[in-house]
Every structure is written in structure tokens, then in C-alpha cells.
Design a protein around this motif. Structure first.
Motif, PDB file in Angstrom:
ATOM      1  N   ALA A  57     -85.163  -0.282 110.380  1.00  0.00           N
ATOM      2  CA  ALA A  57     -86.610   0.865 111.023  1.00  0.00           C
ATOM      3  C   ALA A  57     -87.829  -0.475 111.588  1.00  0.00           C
ATOM      4  O   ALA A  57     -87.534  -1.288 112.203  1.00  0.00           O
ATOM      5  CB  ALA A  57     -87.754   0.882 109.394  1.00  0.00           C
ATOM      6  N   ALA A  58     -88.547   0.862 112.704  1.00  0.00           N
ATOM      7  CA  ALA A  58     -89.309   0.902 113.483  1.00  0.00           C
ATOM      8  C   ALA A  58     -90.486   0.637 112.430  1.00  0.00           C
ATOM      9  O   ALA A  58     -90.875   0.773 111.951  1.00  0.00           O
ATOM     10  CB  ALA A  58     -89.996   1.871 114.301  1.00  0.00           C
ATOM     11  N   TYR A  59     -91.165  -1.321 112.936  1.00  0.00           N
ATOM     12  CA  TYR A  59     -92.897  -1.492 112.423  1.00  0.00           C
ATOM     13  C   TYR A  59     -93.509  -1.939 113.563  1.00  0.00           C
ATOM     14  O   TYR A  59     -93.254  -2.214 114.463  1.00  0.00           O
ATOM     15  CB  TYR A  59     -92.367  -2.071 111.547  1.00  0.00           C
ATOM     16  N   THR A  60     -94.565  -1.710 112.521  1.00  0.00           N
ATOM     17  CA  THR A  60     -95.705  -2.643 113.839  1.00  0.00           C
ATOM     18  C   THR A  60     -96.443  -3.650 113.158  1.00  0.00           C
ATOM     19  O   THR A  60     -97.288  -3.518 111.950  1.00  0.00           O
ATOM     20  CB  THR A  60     -96.691  -1.527 114.531  1.00  0.00           C
ATOM     21  N   ALA A  61     -96.125  -5.469 113.856  1.00  0.00           N
ATOM     22  CA  ALA A  61     -96.951  -6.244 113.507  1.00  0.00           C
ATOM     23  C   ALA A  61     -97.863  -6.472 113.785  1.00  0.00           C
ATOM     24  O   ALA A  61     -97.805  -6.037 115.689  1.00  0.00           O
ATOM     25  CB  ALA A  61     -95.919  -6.937 113.255  1.00  0.00           C
ATOM     26  N   SER A  62     -99.392  -6.568 113.360  1.00  0.00           N
ATOM     27  CA  SER A  62    -100.583  -6.452 114.159  1.00  0.00           C
ATOM     28  C   SER A  62    -101.059  -8.512 114.196  1.00  0.00           C
ATOM     29  O   SER A  62    -100.946  -8.614 112.554  1.00  0.00           O
ATOM     30  CB  SER A  62    -101.894  -5.938 113.223  1.00  0.00           C
ATOM     31  N   VAL A  63    -100.880  -8.809 114.899  1.00  0.00           N
ATOM     32  CA  VAL A  63    -101.750 -10.577 114.684  1.00  0.00           C
ATOM     33  C   VAL A  63    -102.326 -10.774 115.229  1.00  0.00           C
ATOM     34  O   VAL A  63    -103.162 -10.489 116.184  1.00  0.00           O
ATOM     35  CB  VAL A  63    -100.106 -11.294 115.316  1.00  0.00           C
ATOM     36  N   THR A  64    -103.608 -11.148 114.130  1.00  0.00           N
ATOM     37  CA  THR A  64    -104.512 -11.758 114.718  1.00  0.00           C
ATOM     38  C   THR A  64    -105.002 -13.069 114.648  1.00  0.00           C
ATOM     39  O   THR A  64    -104.467 -13.437 113.969  1.00  0.00           O
ATOM     40  CB  THR A  64    -105.784 -10.469 113.766  1.00  0.00           C
ATOM     41  N   VAL A  65    -105.299 -13.416 116.192  1.00  0.00           N
ATOM     42  CA  VAL A  65    -105.824 -14.617 116.110  1.00  0.00           C
ATOM     43  C   VAL A  65    -107.294 -14.982 116.802  1.00  0.00           C
ATOM     44  O   VAL A  65    -107.694 -14.391 117.295  1.00  0.00           O
ATOM     45  CB  VAL A  65    -104.623 -14.996 117.599  1.00  0.00           C
ATOM     46  N   ARG A  66    -107.696 -15.734 115.511  1.00  0.00           N
ATOM     47  CA  ARG A  66    -108.988 -16.242 115.260  1.00  0.00           C
ATOM     48  C   ARG A  66    -109.357 -17.718 115.985  1.00  0.00           C
ATOM     49  O   ARG A  66    -108.033 -18.570 116.054  1.00  0.00           O
ATOM     50  CB  ARG A  66    -109.358 -16.308 113.760  1.00  0.00           C
ATOM     51  N   LEU A  67    -109.891 -17.601 116.185  1.00  0.00           N
ATOM     52  CA  LEU A  67    -110.456 -19.096 116.540  1.00  0.00           C
ATOM     53  C   LEU A  67    -111.200 -20.144 115.068  1.00  0.00           C
ATOM     54  O   LEU A  67    -111.213 -19.764 114.374  1.00  0.00           O
ATOM     55  CB  LEU A  67    -111.732 -19.827 117.766  1.00  0.00           C
ATOM     56  N   LYS A  68    -110.607 -21.722 114.931  1.00  0.00           N
ATOM     57  CA  LYS A  68    -110.310 -21.903 113.255  1.00  0.00           C
ATOM     58  C   LYS A  68    -112.110 -22.371 113.659  1.00  0.00           C
ATOM     59  O   LYS A  68    -112.716 -22.419 114.090  1.00  0.00           O
ATOM     60  CB  LYS A  68    -110.157 -23.229 113.488  1.00  0.00           C
ATOM     61  N   PRO A  69    -112.299 -22.361 112.565  1.00  0.00           N
ATOM     62  CA  PRO A  69    -113.851 -22.613 111.970  1.00  0.00           C
ATOM     63  C   PRO A  69    -114.116 -24.279 113.156  1.00  0.00           C
ATOM     64  O   PRO A  69    -113.441 -24.610 112.421  1.00  0.00           O
ATOM     65  CB  PRO A  69    -114.599 -22.760 110.714  1.00  0.00           C
ATOM     66  N   GLY A  70    -115.497 -24.130 113.446  1.00  0.00           N
ATOM     67  CA  GLY A  70    -115.683 -25.222 114.050  1.00  0.00           C
ATOM     68  C   GLY A  70    -116.311 -25.099 115.843  1.00  0.00           C
ATOM     69  O   GLY A  70    -116.440 -26.679 116.444  1.00  0.00           O
TER      70      GLY A  70
END
Lengths: 91, 91
Positions: A2-15
Motif C-alpha cells: 500500500a502507499a504511505y507517506t512517511a514524514s521525517v522531522t529533523v530537529r537540532l538537539k537541545p543545546g
């Protein structure tokens, strides 16, 4: 499959310093907006075919680990949804 | 007044060229990952104090319109959640 959309959110680590966010926050304050803090993040929305949402999330995790994030400075979250057929058709 | 986190996701409109996404997609394919499409987006997570989630969303919408997006090339979505006290404390 089946078709999926994966959303990858890349954040800077705290600090980790985030000059883009600092500048954006100051610019909003100069425009008289009232805010406590602002963080910027990158988001990748990946359309893929997989046998299950779990398999889609696993593949997106592997992509994040191999290419999309630098584990020294980034944290990342992955969300998987069934693909929106309208989004695919218009791109 | 309560603390909220408004997440503003800024996407390129359909049809606007996205070389970053093209390059990332090809790099993933070279690493033998199987994917149909990839879109990149910017995300701003804004901590703010507001009397209600609706008021927080309205202020974040106004910020998106004034500064965070270029309406010629960008679409944007705003989601509001109660602030995660742990996230604020570590930054």
C-alpha cells in the motif's frame, strides 16, 4: 503493498546553536509578535510503497539514519500515514 | 493565558521546483532505498502564551503570513498543541 507517506522531522538537539531560529524569532519580535521561543526543523515527506505502516516507518527510520540526519546534532521523529492520493496526483 | 506550541509547516506549492528534494531523493535511491517521491518542507515550532488554542493558531497564522511564508510559492499549515513543559525546560 500500500502507499504511505512517511514524514521525517529533523530537529537540532537541545543545546545546538540555531542561528536561523534566533534570527526568525527576533524578526517576529520586531514585527510586534509576542512569542516565547522558536525552533526551526527540516521535514521530509516521503511517499513509499510498503506492506504495512510498520514496514514504512522502519524504512523511513533507516533513511533518516543513513542520510537525512546527523546523529551528533539532530533528533528525528517519523510519522506514517496512508498516502493522500490527491497530493501524489498534483506533484 | 496558557502556553502553547504552534507548529507552522511551510511547503512549496505543487509545481514549484524543489532541487533539495530532488537531490535527496536521488541520494536515497543511490543508497538502494525504494521510494516514490520526496518533498522537503520547513517547520517552525513556536512557543507562545495565548488565552485559547484558537488565539494561538490565529497568531501563528499571522506570523506565517507576515514573515514565514512567501504566498507566491508556499503553502502552509498550522497545528497547535499545549506546550510540552519538558521541551521548554531543556532549551
Amino acid at each position: 503493498m500500500a502507499a504511505y507517506t512517511a514524514s521525517v522531522t529533523v530537529r537540532l538537539k537541545p543545546g545546538v546553536l540555531d542561528p536561523e531560529a534566533e534570527t526568525t524569532k527576533r524578526a517576529l519580535e520586531r514585527l510586534d509578535f509576542d512569542l516565547d521561543d522558536l525552533r526551526s526543523a527540516d521535514r521530509f515527506e516521503i511517499d513509499l510503497e510498503a506492506p504495512s505502516p510498520e514496514a514504512a516507518a522502519e524504512r523511513a527510520d533507516a533513511m533518516a539514519e543513513r542520510l537525512l540526519t546527523n546523529p551528533t546534532i539532530h533528533d528525528c521523529t517519523v510519522e506514517v500515514e496512508p498516502a493522500d492520493p490527491a497530493a501524489g496526483a498534483t506533484r
